[in-house]
Design a protein around this motif. Structure first.
Motif, PDB file in Angstrom:
ATOM      1  N   ALA A  32      -4.324 -27.076  46.313  1.00 12.58           N
ATOM      2  CA  ALA A  32      -4.374 -25.627  44.914  1.00 12.58           C
ATOM      3  C   ALA A  32      -3.808 -24.159  45.612  1.00 12.58           C
ATOM      4  CB  ALA A  32      -4.633 -25.491  44.355  1.00 12.58           C
ATOM      5  N   LEU A  33      -2.925 -23.522  45.063  1.00 11.26           N
ATOM      6  CA  LEU A  33      -2.716 -22.043  45.965  1.00 11.26           C
ATOM      7  C   LEU A  33      -1.944 -21.549  44.943  1.00 11.26           C
ATOM      8  CD1 LEU A  33      -2.516 -20.001  47.695  1.00 11.26           C
ATOM      9  CD2 LEU A  33       0.307 -20.938  48.794  1.00 11.26           C
ATOM     10  N   ASN A  34      -2.585 -20.176  44.283  1.00  6.61           N
ATOM     11  CA  ASN A  34      -2.307 -19.648  43.155  1.00  6.61           C
ATOM     12  C   ASN A  34      -1.464 -18.162  43.718  1.00  6.61           C
ATOM     13  OD1 ASN A  34      -4.378 -17.841  43.803  1.00  6.61           O
ATOM     14  ND2 ASN A  34      -5.920 -17.327  41.978  1.00  6.61           N
ATOM     15  N   VAL A  35      -1.052 -17.360  42.637  1.00  6.75           N
ATOM     16  CA  VAL A  35      -0.030 -16.487  43.145  1.00  6.75           C
ATOM     17  C   VAL A  35      -1.331 -15.288  44.017  1.00  6.75           C
ATOM     18  CG1 VAL A  35       1.683 -14.359  42.473  1.00  6.75           C
ATOM     19  CG2 VAL A  35       1.544 -16.669  41.544  1.00  6.75           C
ATOM     20  N   ARG A  36      -2.308 -15.394  42.667  1.00  8.95           N
ATOM     21  CA  ARG A  36      -3.206 -13.997  43.322  1.00  8.95           C
ATOM     22  C   ARG A  36      -3.110 -14.276  45.111  1.00  8.95           C
ATOM     23  NH1 ARG A  36      -3.999  -8.873  43.053  1.00  8.95           N
ATOM     24  NH2 ARG A  36      -6.338  -8.355  42.806  1.00  8.95           N
ATOM     25  N   ALA A  37      -3.653 -15.073  45.045  1.00  7.50           N
ATOM     26  CA  ALA A  37      -3.775 -15.779  46.422  1.00  7.50           C
ATOM     27  C   ALA A  37      -2.674 -15.583  47.607  1.00  7.50           C
ATOM     28  CB  ALA A  37      -4.109 -17.269  46.974  1.00  7.50           C
TER      29      ALA A  37
END
Length: 421
Positions: A32-37
């Motif tokens: 998982a890798l969110n946009v905020r990261a």
């Protein structure tokens, strides 16, 4: 709620949370890798879709100058890149190329992977710097900070509270909150022993950082999570006069961490605890020297269902079976999906007769066919079980239960066999 709905909600939570989050598997692939990261790590937004492995993310940041080679080679990154299992949470603060200050938190997962979160602390860092410069800046910080600030006596009685902390507890003025100053700590802590632990750490070290605790919002009694930091303050003679510190509400962070932990410990298809969680529970039971019966279950003729109707039907059958199994035993006796069509149950029962009755109830849950829309499926289960013994290793108990299950399957199927019986 269906598995698909649960997945959608989890994905939405990951994408809209204020923290950057990366979930890394043991092989360094990104789960998982969110946009905020990607924003906080100074990476292009499409990284959230590409999900490169963890090493590629660090290499990209070095190439663009977002981080230095020495940072990539830091102890925590080197530890992760070598595939070593993290033993504890690691937290540090760094400044990014764009001028942000980030709290970077790396938390190990049971399967050997880890979760890395990025929290933008730029405003908090700037406020803290201003506080150190002048008393005027400190007063501005106290009145206008976006985090709670407080001062307490040595025994924990609240003496000062800034507007943010007052609002956090549902009050309108500092005077309203300070009326409860002597009893506030006892009134708000869900577990008061945690407050005593906090005071003990402060007395021992003179400073406490990121102390997480669950409290009640004072006026509304809503349960929330906060992170407290504190440091000793001294009088003119150099004696400790009390302490002051900051409070940040982290309820959302704890909710996301719980979602991530639940995903790591549970099978997505059935919702049951998975093999990794099973091993943890089994080890804990052995460490406590608890008396229990371990049962290993394998569905009868499941392969023919998959071959005849396809994997979608097979998956639906597994989900239905899991629900029946879990409903047949008390909540304290967990049912696990071990993989494929295999399940396990830890029955915290010392009496073999009671254990046999409980497992026979589990078998009988499949007496009625499983109805899937216009398709009716009949399936059985073979069960092997063994009672724990103080001189027997967990691996041997599991092996014996597994062998007993194969004996049951070889004899007739849909049968129960106990080890040494």
């Amino acid at each position: 709620m269906s598995d698909e709905d649960s997945t959608d909600y989890l994905e939405a939570a990951l994408q809209y949370m204020d923290q950057g989050l990366i979930v890394v598997r043991p092989d360094l692939s990104v789960a998982a890798l969110n946009v905020r990261a990607t924003e906080l790590a100074d990476c292009p937004a499409n990284f959230a879709q590409l999900r490169p492995n963890f090493r590629k993310i660090l290499e990209y940041q070095v190439k663009t100058g977002a981080i230095s080679q020495s940072y990539m080679d830091s102890r925590i990154n080197e530890f992760a890149l070598q595939g070593d299992t993290l033993r504890e949470t690691h937290t540090y603060t760094r400044k990014t190329q764009s001028g942000r200050w980030l709290d970077v938190r790396t938390t190990p997962l049971p399967d050997g992977g880890f979760v890395r979160t990025f929290t933008d602390q730029t405003e908090r860092h700037a406020i803290a710097e201003a506080k150190r410069q002048t008393d005027d800046a400190y007063r501005a910080l106290f009145e206008n900070a976006a985090i709670g600030i407080y001062r307490c006596s040595l025994d924990g009685h609240l003496l000062r509270a800034n507007p943010e902390l007052v609002a956090m507890h549902g009050h309108h003025t500092e005077e309203d909150l300070l009326r409860f100053g002597e009893t506030l700590a006892e009134e708000i802590h869900v577990d008061f022993t945690r407050f005593r632990d906090f005071l003990d750490l402060l007395a021992r070290d003179g400073r406490v950082t990121d102390f997480e605790v669950e409290i009640y919002r004072h006026l509304t009694r809503e349960r929330i999570w906060i992170s407290k930091s504190a440091w000793a303050i001294f009088d003119a003679e150099g004696e400790v006069a009390g302490y002051e510190g900051t409070v940040v509400e982290i309820t959302e962070r704890k909710r996301i961490e719980a979602l991530v932990q639940h995903a790591a410990d549970h099978d997505a298809m059935t919702g049951l605890p998975n093999r990794a969680k099973f091993q943890k529970c089994l080890d804990e039971a052995m460490a406590k020297d608890a008396t229990f019966h371990l049962a290993y279950l394998d569905l009868d003729k499941f392969k023919s269902i998959n071959d005849t109707y396809g994997h979608c039907v097979g998956d639906a059958v597994l989900a239905a079976v899991a629900q029946r199994f879990a409903g047949a035993v008390p909540a304290q006796d967990p049912v696990f999906r071990m993989g494929g069509d295999e399940f396990a149950i830890i029955l915290y029962l010392s009496d073999p007769v009671e254990a046999r009755r409980a497992l026979e109830r589990v078998i009988r849950t499949l007496d009625d066919p499983i109805q899937l829309h216009d398709l009716t499926v009949t399936i059985g289960v073979s069960v092997g079980a063994m009672k724990s013994r103080g001189d027997t290793a967990a691996s041997q108990i599991l092996h014996s239960a597994d062998m007993s299950m194969y004996r049951a399957k070889a004899i007739s199927g849909s049968a129960l066999m106990f080890h040494d019986t």
